[in-house]
Design a protein around this motif. Structure first.
Motif, mmCIF file in Angstrom:
data_model
loop_
_atom_site.group_PDB
_atom_site.id
_atom_site.type_symbol
_atom_site.label_atom_id
_atom_site.label_comp_id
_atom_site.label_asym_id
_atom_site.label_seq_id
_atom_site.Cartn_x
_atom_site.Cartn_y
_atom_site.Cartn_z
ATOM 1 N N ILE A 117 65.569 32.162 81.432
ATOM 2 C CA ILE A 117 64.113 33.093 81.518
ATOM 3 C C ILE A 117 62.898 33.152 82.204
ATOM 4 O O ILE A 117 62.453 34.904 82.541
ATOM 5 C CB ILE A 117 63.484 33.085 79.565
ATOM 6 N N GLU A 118 62.705 32.057 82.615
ATOM 7 C CA GLU A 118 61.502 32.150 83.665
ATOM 8 C C GLU A 118 62.142 32.755 85.037
ATOM 9 O O GLU A 118 61.113 33.974 85.667
ATOM 10 C CB GLU A 118 61.143 30.408 84.275
ATOM 11 N N PHE A 119 63.013 33.007 85.870
ATOM 12 C CA PHE A 119 64.001 33.376 86.598
ATOM 13 C C PHE A 119 63.249 34.788 86.066
ATOM 14 O O PHE A 119 62.880 35.619 87.312
ATOM 15 C CB PHE A 119 65.226 32.829 86.814
ATOM 16 N N HIS A 120 64.464 35.236 85.361
ATOM 17 C CA HIS A 120 64.374 37.335 85.027
ATOM 18 C C HIS A 120 62.035 37.453 84.839
ATOM 19 O O HIS A 120 61.534 38.482 84.524
ATOM 20 C CB HIS A 120 65.064 37.482 84.173
ATOM 21 N N ARG A 121 61.615 36.031 83.852
ATOM 22 C CA ARG A 121 60.280 36.960 83.892
ATOM 23 C C ARG A 121 59.249 36.764 85.245
ATOM 24 O O ARG A 121 59.308 37.675 86.120
ATOM 25 C CB ARG A 121 59.735 36.141 83.141
ATOM 26 N N GLU A 178 63.831 31.739 94.007
ATOM 27 C CA GLU A 178 64.535 31.001 95.271
ATOM 28 C C GLU A 178 64.735 29.544 93.903
ATOM 29 O O GLU A 178 65.830 28.799 93.792
ATOM 30 C CB GLU A 178 65.209 30.359 96.823
ATOM 31 N N TRP A 179 63.530 28.763 93.633
ATOM 32 C CA TRP A 179 63.260 27.921 92.740
ATOM 33 C C TRP A 179 63.538 27.801 92.113
ATOM 34 O O TRP A 179 64.097 26.680 91.337
ATOM 35 C CB TRP A 179 61.387 27.435 93.118
ATOM 36 N N ALA A 180 63.573 28.812 91.447
ATOM 37 C CA ALA A 180 63.866 29.348 89.812
ATOM 38 C C ALA A 180 65.331 29.067 89.244
ATOM 39 O O ALA A 180 65.873 28.997 88.623
ATOM 40 C CB ALA A 180 63.449 30.049 89.450
ATOM 41 N N THR A 181 65.904 29.960 90.667
ATOM 42 C CA THR A 181 67.616 30.134 90.841
ATOM 43 C C THR A 181 68.479 28.312 90.759
ATOM 44 O O THR A 181 68.890 28.038 90.479
ATOM 45 C CB THR A 181 68.530 30.303 91.748
ATOM 46 N N GLU A 195 56.707 34.799 99.284
ATOM 47 C CA GLU A 195 56.072 33.728 98.970
ATOM 48 C C GLU A 195 57.042 34.242 97.073
ATOM 49 O O GLU A 195 57.182 33.056 96.881
ATOM 50 C CB GLU A 195 54.528 33.814 97.998
ATOM 51 N N GLU A 196 57.348 35.743 97.006
ATOM 52 C CA GLU A 196 57.706 36.246 95.586
ATOM 53 C C GLU A 196 59.363 35.301 95.936
ATOM 54 O O GLU A 196 60.047 35.296 94.821
ATOM 55 C CB GLU A 196 57.660 37.139 95.303
ATOM 56 N N LEU A 197 60.146 36.034 97.015
ATOM 57 C CA LEU A 197 61.215 35.301 97.245
ATOM 58 C C LEU A 197 61.420 33.542 97.228
ATOM 59 O O LEU A 197 62.521 33.037 96.514
ATOM 60 C CB LEU A 197 61.903 35.794 98.711
ATOM 61 N N LYS A 198 60.103 32.805 97.276
ATOM 62 C CA LYS A 198 60.959 31.231 97.578
ATOM 63 C C LYS A 198 60.504 30.966 96.065
ATOM 64 O O LYS A 198 61.531 30.444 95.638
ATOM 65 C CB LYS A 198 59.404 30.794 98.348
#
Length: 59
Positions: A33-37, A10-13, A4-7
């Motif tokens: 920022i969202e990706f890194h958070r 991937e959504w953020a990228t 779930e975290e990986l998904k």
């Protein structure tokens, strides 16, 4: 890292890539920022989370 975290990463990228392709610098910055958070929260490193949040929000 969970599936779930990986998904979510991937959504953020994907979101970041769409913003870059649209030449939307504000959306790209927010997506970055969202990706890194997300990434820092998965590391469970509260010091890093607080430090980067204070830096990003100062801009």
């Amino acid at each position: 890292m969970t599936e779930e975290e990986l998904k979510k990463l991937e959504w953020a990228t994907d979101k970041l890539q769409l913003a870059i392709n649209s030449n939307d610098r504000i959306a790209a910055s927010r997506a970055n920022i969202e990706f890194h958070r997300l990434l820092y929260s998965y590391w469970r490193n509260t010091f890093l989370q607080k430090t980067t949040d204070s830096l990003w929000f100062s801009f």
